[in-house]
Scaffold this active site. Sequence first.
Site, PDB file in Angstrom:
ATOM      1  N   GLY A 349       0.913  -1.111  -0.014  1.00 46.14           N
ATOM      2  CA  GLY A 349      -0.119   0.111   0.076  1.00 46.14           C
ATOM      3  C   GLY A 349       0.815   1.089   0.048  1.00 46.14           C
ATOM      4  O   GLY A 349       2.233   1.241   0.238  1.00 46.14           O
ATOM      5  N   GLY A 351       0.996   4.850   1.922  1.00 47.62           N
ATOM      6  CA  GLY A 351       0.543   5.543   3.248  1.00 47.62           C
ATOM      7  C   GLY A 351       1.046   6.975   2.968  1.00 47.62           C
ATOM      8  O   GLY A 351       1.419   7.559   2.056  1.00 47.62           O
ATOM      9  N   GLY A 354       4.634   7.247   2.578  1.00 49.64           N
ATOM     10  CA  GLY A 354       5.870   6.421   1.724  1.00 49.64           C
ATOM     11  C   GLY A 354       5.007   5.005   1.171  1.00 49.64           C
ATOM     12  O   GLY A 354       4.124   4.577   1.887  1.00 49.64           O
ATOM     13  N   VAL A 356       4.593   1.106   1.294  1.00 48.47           N
ATOM     14  CA  VAL A 356       4.816  -0.093   2.009  1.00 48.47           C
ATOM     15  C   VAL A 356       5.053  -1.459   1.180  1.00 48.47           C
ATOM     16  O   VAL A 356       4.233  -1.677   0.335  1.00 48.47           O
ATOM     17  CB  VAL A 356       3.558  -0.351   2.950  1.00 48.47           C
ATOM     18  CG1 VAL A 356       4.106  -1.341   3.985  1.00 48.47           C
ATOM     19  CG2 VAL A 356       3.508   1.084   3.775  1.00 48.47           C
ATOM     20  N   ASP A 467      -2.294  10.579  13.950  1.00 47.76           N
ATOM     21  CA  ASP A 467      -2.681  10.333  12.822  1.00 47.76           C
ATOM     22  C   ASP A 467      -3.619   9.178  12.821  1.00 47.76           C
ATOM     23  O   ASP A 467      -3.419   8.138  12.232  1.00 47.76           O
ATOM     24  CB  ASP A 467      -1.541  10.392  11.738  1.00 47.76           C
ATOM     25  CG  ASP A 467      -2.473  10.287  10.300  1.00 47.76           C
ATOM     26  OD1 ASP A 467      -3.373  10.894  10.008  1.00 47.76           O
ATOM     27  OD2 ASP A 467      -1.522  10.257   9.297  1.00 47.76           O
TER      28      ASP A 467
END
Length: 687
Positions: A349, A351, A354, A356, A467
């Site tokens: 994915g 994020g 950056g 992953v 977050d």
Amino acid sequence: MFNFFTFFCLIVSLSILASCELDEFIYTRFNEPNNSLTLSGVAKIGQNGYIQLTNDTSRLMGHAFYSSPFHFKNSSDSTAFSFSTCFALAIVPEYPKLGGHGLAFTISPSKDFSTALPSQYLGLLNASDIGNYSNHIFAVEFDTVRDFEFGDINDNHVGVNINSLASNKSAAAAYFNDDQSVKQDLNLKSGKVILAWVEYDSVTRLVNVTLSPTSSKPKVPLLSYHLDLSLIFKENMYVGFAASTGLLASSHYVLGWSFKLNGESKFLDLDSLPSLPGPKKKHTGLIIVISVISVVLALSLILVAVYLVWMFKNADVIEPWELEIGPHRYSYQELKKATRGFKESELLGRGGFGKVYKGVLRNSKAQIAVKRISHESKQGLREFVSEIASIGRLRHRNLVQLFGWCRRRGDLLLVYEFMPNGSLDNFLFDQPKMVLTWEQRFKIIKGVASGLLYLHEGYEQVVVHRDIKASNVLLDGELNGKLGDFGLARLYEHGSNPSTTKVVGTLGYLAPELPRTGRATTKTDVFAFGALLLEVVCGRRPIEHKAGPEEFVLMDLVWDKWREGKIIDVVDYRMKGEFNKSEVLMVLKLGLMCSNNKPLARPSIRQVVRYLEGEIGMPEALTAHDSDDFEGFGFDESEHWNSLGSTNIFKSSSFTCLSNGDENSSTYVSFSTSPLPLLYSGEIPRY
Ligand SMILES: *[C@@H]1O[C@H](CO)[C@@H](O)[C@H](O)[C@H]1NC(C)=O
Ligand SMILES: *[C@@H]1O[C@H](CO)[C@@H](O)[C@H](O)[C@H]1NC(C)=O
Ligand SMILES: *[C@@H]1O[C@H](CO)[C@@H](O)[C@H](O)[C@H]1NC(C)=O
Ligand SMILES: *[C@@H]1O[C@H](CO)[C@@H](O)[C@H](O)[C@H]1NC(C)=O
Ligand SMILES: *[C@@H]1O[C@H](CO)[C@@H](O)[C@H](O)[C@H]1NC(C)=O
Ligand SMILES: *[C@@H]1O[C@H](CO)[C@@H](O)[C@H](O)[C@H]1NC(C)=O
Ligand SMILES: *[C@@H]1O[C@H](CO)[C@@H](O)[C@H](O)[C@H]1NC(C)=O
Ligand SMILES: *[C@@H]1O[C@H](CO)[C@@H](O)[C@H](O)[C@H]1NC(C)=O
Ligand SMILES: *[C@@H]1O[C@H](CO)[C@@H](O)[C@H](O)[C@H]1NC(C)=O
Ligand SMILES: CC(=O)N[C@H]1CO[C@H](CO)[C@@H](O)[C@@H]1O
């Protein structure tokens, strides 16, 4: 006469039996064939005669126990006997200063530890039997990793443990110098031999633990603990050692051992014990062989030189300070191999910080997730890395564990525990992977809350996550929720120029005071957690771009329905009405309480956890969610705010909205300390 004779025989045979029952032993080397030891795991007897419980490979455990049990209790009144033991141990870490994980002298009703776990469990217990009274385990740990989960005091301590790995009493490794009665620090993972004594007195019910780097026993013990072992021991108990390694690893050795019940164990002389394996010996060969080798060497030197030049150009240069810092530093090559060269097919994915990637470590076959962050500025790199070290020390079962890191020029790679089920948002919105049942959702919520409680209150300093959102909640194989990406927002700050931007969160999860003060606090985390609670119950994003104006903001929708008395309408229809109504109501109410506009009116995360665990009841009424209720913050609404309700959409000149490319949920909002021109990019909700 006959009776008397049988009686006499009985007495004689009984006393023979009694005198035969073993109550002591001494080993000054372990490599005798009659050694009466049971080894398991990776434990083995070394050539010199020491026991090597583990070597320095990751995630191993090793056990060495005396084969037959000892009679630890007086059969007539079942009090535990006194005992005393002395042993010589040595811990040789793979990397200087970084031990993993430790060794424990153990008294246990069984010598089968096949269900135990390595790492912080020291090969003694597992996650499910920890703390259970029916373990009957007494251990003295020599622990070289600080585990916050078990309240460890540091990464170099000795502790007395009962049925658990949370020590009942512990002390930093040290000994008392007899002449001066001064406490001298001792480094357990120095690789040097240390003598340890563990003694229990059944009359005073005192356990003493004493350490010394020499053969003479200090008069003052390092640690004394009042404890009645009669309550813990069974009649027959085994004595021995357990050790384990985790991501970091040490070789754990026992070089000599004496033990005695009801008396003082025999003296161990450090000079007569086996020596530790030295550094590998150099090969001695014939001169011809050497000369042939040197020709080959000369040739390979050229190759090596070429290779080195290439290395210096391409590889990461390890500076000395980097080795002193906490979590494991991986080599770039290792991570490159693990992720098959950062192939797109391994991408898990994208994020906020950056990409992953999924990876499998070559040696341990462990699955990992590698986050690749690009970091432009060279300055502040050291702070950047020490921030990573402090993130790496955070350990909790509801936090995604940071295993290590790697730096390579402008790139920073963070290695995390792999979460097989991915992030929570995939289970909630649009076309979910699978519809979660209410029990699963509730478990995830409770998990995330306890992870957040640890960040806010469980660590040596308050860690604000900054977050919290569904895509930062990751799920393990059993669908337990774990918070990811903690600490990254702060970490990111180190890298960027402080006078320009700070990444502080995601639209839809931002507390209203945040854009004003620019300061993330535990209260802003609670606000975002509130938004998360509503999402999980409703199966909707906090800001639904496609919905009509009145359903645009989830929080407003829930409030409206609450006022109308139709709150149950907001619950995710995908659950088909199968949920515990009182729990759902509680979570929705809690979500609204957490998303109160006034920071002080929000509960603390500790209160949230207590509500979720049902320890305290929810208040009946909720404070009104008043959009105009903004006095006390001292800012000029008309100028800076538009829709001050729960949406934080602003057209002030001091904010910038950045998009990280993930159009749907991760629109980051940044603030600047100096006014910048209005600059929106990416998807900002439109009116
Ligand atoms: C093992 O045998 C040796 C002699 O063969 C003896 O000296 C030693 O005490 C024995 N050790 C144990 C633990 O019985
Ligand atoms: C450590 O022990 C394990 C299991 O016995 C073995 O597979 C591994 O190769 C050993 N590692 C080293 C560095 O000797
Ligand atoms: C066991 O306890 C009894 C009663 O308290 C005592 O008389 C006896 O000496 C004890 N035996 C040992 C071996 O300590
Ligand atoms: C944990 O250990 C206990 C006994 O020590 C065992 O019964 C249980 O199955 C183990 N649990 C796991 C998950 O391995
Ligand atoms: C403790 O272990 C026993 C036996 O393994 C088990 O029956 C019991 O449920 C456990 N208790 C707790 C609190 O886990
Ligand atoms: C201390 O030991 C007792 C058993 O004697 C145990 O029940 C208790 O949980 C332990 N306390 C801590 C803090 O580990
Ligand atoms: C343990 O230490 C205390 C304090 O130094 C001492 O009074 C006691 O005799 C010691 N007990 C044993 C069993 O060595
Ligand atoms: C619903 O949850 C509450 C609180 O957790 C619990 O007391 C109650 O038994 C649950 N009801 C059902 C039907 O499971
Ligand atoms: C955004 O959501 C839409 C469906 O609502 C989906 O098709 C699209 O792939 C999503 N985009 C990203 C980057 O997740
Ligand atoms: C829905 C889903 O993907 N569930 C998976 C969660 O992880 C476990 C363990 O890897 C899998 O068995 C499930 O299929």
